[in-house]
Design a protein around this motif. Structure first.
Motif, PDB file in Angstrom:
ATOM      1  N   THR A 193      50.636  16.345  13.722  1.00  0.00           N
ATOM      2  CA  THR A 193      49.326  16.924  13.437  1.00  0.00           C
ATOM      3  C   THR A 193      49.411  18.434  13.538  1.00  0.00           C
ATOM      4  N   ALA A 194      49.018  19.126  12.487  1.00  0.00           N
ATOM      5  CA  ALA A 194      49.049  20.589  12.483  1.00  0.00           C
ATOM      6  C   ALA A 194      47.991  21.143  13.433  1.00  0.00           C
ATOM      7  N   THR A 195      48.235  22.363  13.878  1.00  0.00           N
ATOM      8  CA  THR A 195      47.270  22.979  14.793  1.00  0.00           C
ATOM      9  C   THR A 195      47.427  24.495  14.779  1.00  0.00           C
ATOM     10  N   HIS A 196      46.446  25.189  15.352  1.00  0.00           N
ATOM     11  CA  HIS A 196      46.507  26.637  15.495  1.00  0.00           C
ATOM     12  C   HIS A 196      47.636  26.999  16.460  1.00  0.00           C
ATOM     13  N   ALA A 197      48.374  28.051  16.141  1.00  0.00           N
ATOM     14  CA  ALA A 197      49.499  28.442  16.989  1.00  0.00           C
ATOM     15  C   ALA A 197      49.062  28.840  18.384  1.00  0.00           C
ATOM     16  N   ALA A 198      47.812  29.274  18.522  1.00  0.00           N
ATOM     17  CA  ALA A 198      47.291  29.648  19.837  1.00  0.00           C
ATOM     18  C   ALA A 198      46.773  28.449  20.619  1.00  0.00           C
ATOM     19  N   MET A 199      46.701  27.284  19.983  1.00  0.00           N
ATOM     20  CA  MET A 199      46.191  26.073  20.633  1.00  0.00           C
ATOM     21  C   MET A 199      47.143  24.908  20.400  1.00  0.00           C
ATOM     22  N   PRO A 200      48.412  25.022  20.826  1.00  0.00           N
ATOM     23  CA  PRO A 200      49.408  23.996  20.538  1.00  0.00           C
ATOM     24  C   PRO A 200      49.063  22.642  21.156  1.00  0.00           C
ATOM     25  N   ASP A 205      53.797  19.853  18.031  1.00  0.00           N
ATOM     26  CA  ASP A 205      54.673  20.968  17.677  1.00  0.00           C
ATOM     27  C   ASP A 205      55.963  20.443  17.023  1.00  0.00           C
ATOM     28  N   VAL A 206      55.924  20.324  15.710  1.00  0.00           N
ATOM     29  CA  VAL A 206      57.102  19.825  14.983  1.00  0.00           C
ATOM     30  C   VAL A 206      58.240  20.834  15.024  1.00  0.00           C
ATOM     31  N   MET A 207      57.930  22.119  15.179  1.00  0.00           N
ATOM     32  CA  MET A 207      58.977  23.127  15.234  1.00  0.00           C
ATOM     33  C   MET A 207      59.808  22.987  16.509  1.00  0.00           C
ATOM     34  N   LEU A 208      59.133  22.775  17.635  1.00  0.00           N
ATOM     35  CA  LEU A 208      59.847  22.569  18.895  1.00  0.00           C
ATOM     36  C   LEU A 208      60.682  21.294  18.829  1.00  0.00           C
ATOM     37  N   ALA A 209      60.138  20.256  18.233  1.00  0.00           N
ATOM     38  CA  ALA A 209      60.876  19.000  18.079  1.00  0.00           C
ATOM     39  C   ALA A 209      62.099  19.199  17.192  1.00  0.00           C
ATOM     40  N   ALA A 210      61.957  20.026  16.155  1.00  0.00           N
ATOM     41  CA  ALA A 210      63.091  20.303  15.275  1.00  0.00           C
ATOM     42  C   ALA A 210      64.208  21.004  16.043  1.00  0.00           C
ATOM     43  N   ALA A 211      63.825  21.965  16.895  1.00  0.00           N
ATOM     44  CA  ALA A 211      64.822  22.677  17.686  1.00  0.00           C
ATOM     45  C   ALA A 211      65.547  21.724  18.625  1.00  0.00           C
ATOM     46  N   GLN A 212      64.817  20.840  19.260  1.00  0.00           N
ATOM     47  CA  GLN A 212      65.426  19.846  20.149  1.00  0.00           C
ATOM     48  C   GLN A 212      66.354  18.924  19.367  1.00  0.00           C
ATOM     49  N   GLY A 241      56.469  25.166   7.702  1.00  0.00           N
ATOM     50  CA  GLY A 241      55.492  26.220   7.904  1.00  0.00           C
ATOM     51  C   GLY A 241      55.512  27.277   6.815  1.00  0.00           C
ATOM     52  N   ASN A 242      54.356  27.998   6.709  1.00  0.00           N
ATOM     53  CA  ASN A 242      54.263  29.065   5.704  1.00  0.00           C
ATOM     54  C   ASN A 242      53.355  30.202   6.147  1.00  0.00           C
ATOM     55  N   THR A 243      53.049  30.239   7.453  1.00  0.00           N
ATOM     56  CA  THR A 243      52.224  31.336   7.949  1.00  0.00           C
ATOM     57  C   THR A 243      52.587  31.632   9.398  1.00  0.00           C
ATOM     58  N   TRP A 244      52.036  32.752   9.945  1.00  0.00           N
ATOM     59  CA  TRP A 244      52.404  33.215  11.281  1.00  0.00           C
ATOM     60  C   TRP A 244      51.651  32.492  12.397  1.00  0.00           C
ATOM     61  N   ASN A 245      50.461  32.043  12.109  1.00  0.00           N
ATOM     62  CA  ASN A 245      49.573  31.622  13.207  1.00  0.00           C
ATOM     63  C   ASN A 245      49.176  30.154  13.130  1.00  0.00           C
ATOM     64  N   ALA A 246      50.013  29.335  12.517  1.00  0.00           N
ATOM     65  CA  ALA A 246      49.717  27.908  12.458  1.00  0.00           C
ATOM     66  C   ALA A 246      51.003  27.110  12.631  1.00  0.00           C
ATOM     67  N   ILE A 247      50.923  26.073  13.431  1.00  0.00           N
ATOM     68  CA  ILE A 247      52.044  25.137  13.583  1.00  0.00           C
ATOM     69  C   ILE A 247      51.880  24.075  12.495  1.00  0.00           C
ATOM     70  N   PRO A 248      52.854  23.887  11.622  1.00  0.00           N
ATOM     71  CA  PRO A 248      52.683  22.969  10.493  1.00  0.00           C
ATOM     72  C   PRO A 248      52.699  21.509  10.925  1.00  0.00           C
ATOM     73  N   ASP A 249      52.327  20.661  10.000  1.00  0.00           N
ATOM     74  CA  ASP A 249      52.317  19.225  10.304  1.00  0.00           C
ATOM     75  C   ASP A 249      53.654  18.554   9.961  1.00  0.00           C
ATOM     76  N   GLU A 250      54.579  19.344   9.417  1.00  0.00           N
ATOM     77  CA  GLU A 250      55.827  18.720   8.986  1.00  0.00           C
ATOM     78  C   GLU A 250      56.962  19.740   8.997  1.00  0.00           C
ATOM     79  N   VAL A 251      58.148  19.313   9.373  1.00  0.00           N
ATOM     80  CA  VAL A 251      59.347  20.128   9.255  1.00  0.00           C
ATOM     81  C   VAL A 251      60.477  19.231   8.758  1.00  0.00           C
ATOM     82  N   VAL A 252      61.340  19.804   7.910  1.00  0.00           N
ATOM     83  CA  VAL A 252      62.445  19.044   7.325  1.00  0.00           C
ATOM     84  C   VAL A 252      63.761  19.697   7.728  1.00  0.00           C
ATOM     85  N   LEU A 253      64.685  18.888   8.237  1.00  0.00           N
ATOM     86  CA  LEU A 253      66.030  19.330   8.574  1.00  0.00           C
ATOM     87  C   LEU A 253      67.016  18.631   7.635  1.00  0.00           C
ATOM     88  N   ARG A 254      67.974  19.384   7.141  1.00  0.00           N
ATOM     89  CA  ARG A 254      69.008  18.790   6.298  1.00  0.00           C
ATOM     90  C   ARG A 254      70.380  19.263   6.776  1.00  0.00           C
TER      91      ARG A 254
END
Length: 404
Positions: A193-200, A205-212, A241-254
């Motif tokens: 689920t996407a959310t505001h970057a200031a309200m994770p 947080d798909v970005m944090l999950a991607a890093a893990q 993602g495509n902006t500075w202040n939003a956590i996206p709802d999806e990330v793709v790793l290849r």
């Protein structure tokens, strides 16, 4: 070095062919102009020619004598999506495409061998000259096989070669068993689920999950593959993602994984799936894992014993035993010639190209095939044919090292 005199005389013509291919590179399944050029040349040599196998593949057929023995020689034709940075008169005229892997040289050497053998028929049997499309990740060898390559052209063995910049110019390297690794790709899609970057805390947080996930994937080789086995897992793309202040709802790793063992290959696939799904569960996400989502993976390039012995004998006859490395380190790079070796016994060897400009390796925008080795490769092909398909009267003269 024992270069055939007539092949030495073909050197300039092979150079012209090679530079023509280099100037007009074509990528996977679009090699129509390249294939047409090769067809015309083979026909001018007097060969029977079949075109359009595996979309743009070409097979030339040359039969001499009465023997039922048949071998196949293969060269790849395709270029890469790379913008050339060489400043040469034959520089690529197709923007964003270039022969950065030497397939232009492979095709020119096999054409040279075909011309010589058509004019000097010192063998007894049939040679199939295979010019294959789409080696670069698009499995053109498999496409030709699926299109009936070995049913229509029933070779008893198949041989291939590749230029290699890490080897001195004009030297060979070959051994039985694994020469090049398997090749597989993976795609992991993490969704939440996407959310505001200031309200994770209000989303996932798909970005944090991607890093893990990236970190956890590195444990596959270091902690799950037997240390005596060679393997690599590499993440090569992360999109999200495509902006500075939003956590996206999806990330793709290849990425890609390589190894020399089918059991290890299966283990890595299972671990990729397990890690992606486990990390996703920890973060409350959904994980979708795809293996080879666009093209089939490549198997291990595995040389058979008898055919490797034949290739060694031919290479040594051309350049001498001191210039043939019989214990090369297998490459983590991959080759779709492996599909042909699954169908037929055969051998794949490396021909030294010498260092590229500035020491660059294959798939580099500054890479260029070394025209000086054209007669070496063509002479190897001819020697291999003449030894493998020697007339029966020669079998007991000591002139033949290995005969199918």
């Amino acid at each position: 070095m024992n270069i055939y005199p007539d092949i030495a005389m073909l050197h300039e013509e092979m150079r012209q062919w090679r530079r023509h291919f280099h100037q007009y590179p074509e990528t996977a399944y679009e090699e129509q102009q390249t294939a047409d050029f090769i067809c015309r040349q083979l026909q001018s040599f007097g060969l029977e020619v079949e075109c359009g196998l595996g979309v743009t593949g070409v097979v030339g057929i040359l039969s001499v004598g009465q023997s039922k023995r048949k071998i196949a020689l293969r060269a790849d034709m395709d270029a890469l999506f790379i913008e050339e940075r060489n400043d040469v008169e034959y520089k690529s005229r197709h923007p964003g495409k270039m022969h950065a892997c030497g397939h232009d040289g492979h095709s020119a050497m096999l054409l040279g061998a075909a011309k010589y053998l058509a004019e000097n028929r010192h063998f007894d049997g049939t040679v199939y000259f295979i010019f294959q499309p789409a080696e670069e990740g698009r499995a053109g060898a498999k496409r030709m096989i699926d299109d009936g390559l070995f049913e229509r052209f029933p070779a008893q063995a198949v041989f291939g070669l590749h230029n290699f910049p890490d080897i001195p110019a004009g030297h060979f390297a070959v051994k039985p068993g694994a020469m090049m690794a398997s090749f597989d790709c993976f795609e992991i899609r993490l969704c939440g689920t996407a959310t505001h970057a200031a309200m994770p805390h209000l989303g996932d947080d798909v970005m944090l999950a991607a890093a893990q996930t990236v970190t956890a994937l590195q444990a596959i080789v270091s902690r799950h593959v037997n240390p005596v086995e060679a393997a690599v897992v590499s993440v090569t793309q992360i999109h999200g993602g495509n902006t500075w202040n939003a956590i996206p709802d999806e990330v793709v790793l290849r990425g890609t994984y390589r190894c020399f063992n089918t059991n290890v290959q299966a283990l890595i696939e299972n671990k990729i799936r397990h890690i992606a799904e486990s990390v996703a569960q920890c973060f409350g996400l959904r994980a979708d894992v795809k293996i080879n989502p666009e093209n089939p993976g490549y198997p291990v390039t595995w040389n058979s014993d008898a055919e490797t012995a034949a290739a060694i004998a031919a290479a040594q006859a051309v350049v001498g035993s001191e210039a043939v490395d019989l214990q090369p380190v297998a490459s983590m790079g991959s080759e779709d010639f492996a599909f042909m070796l699954q169908q037929k016994p055969g051998c794949y060897l490396w021909l030294g190209n010498g260092p590229g400009a500035g020491g660059c390796l294959l798939h580099n925008p500054h890479y260029d095939f070394n025209d000086d080795i054209l007669p070496v490769g063509a002479s190897y092909w001819v020697k291999l044919v003449e030894m493998q398909l020697a007339p029966v009267s020669c079998w007991n003269t000591g002139a033949v090292t290995s005969v199918i």
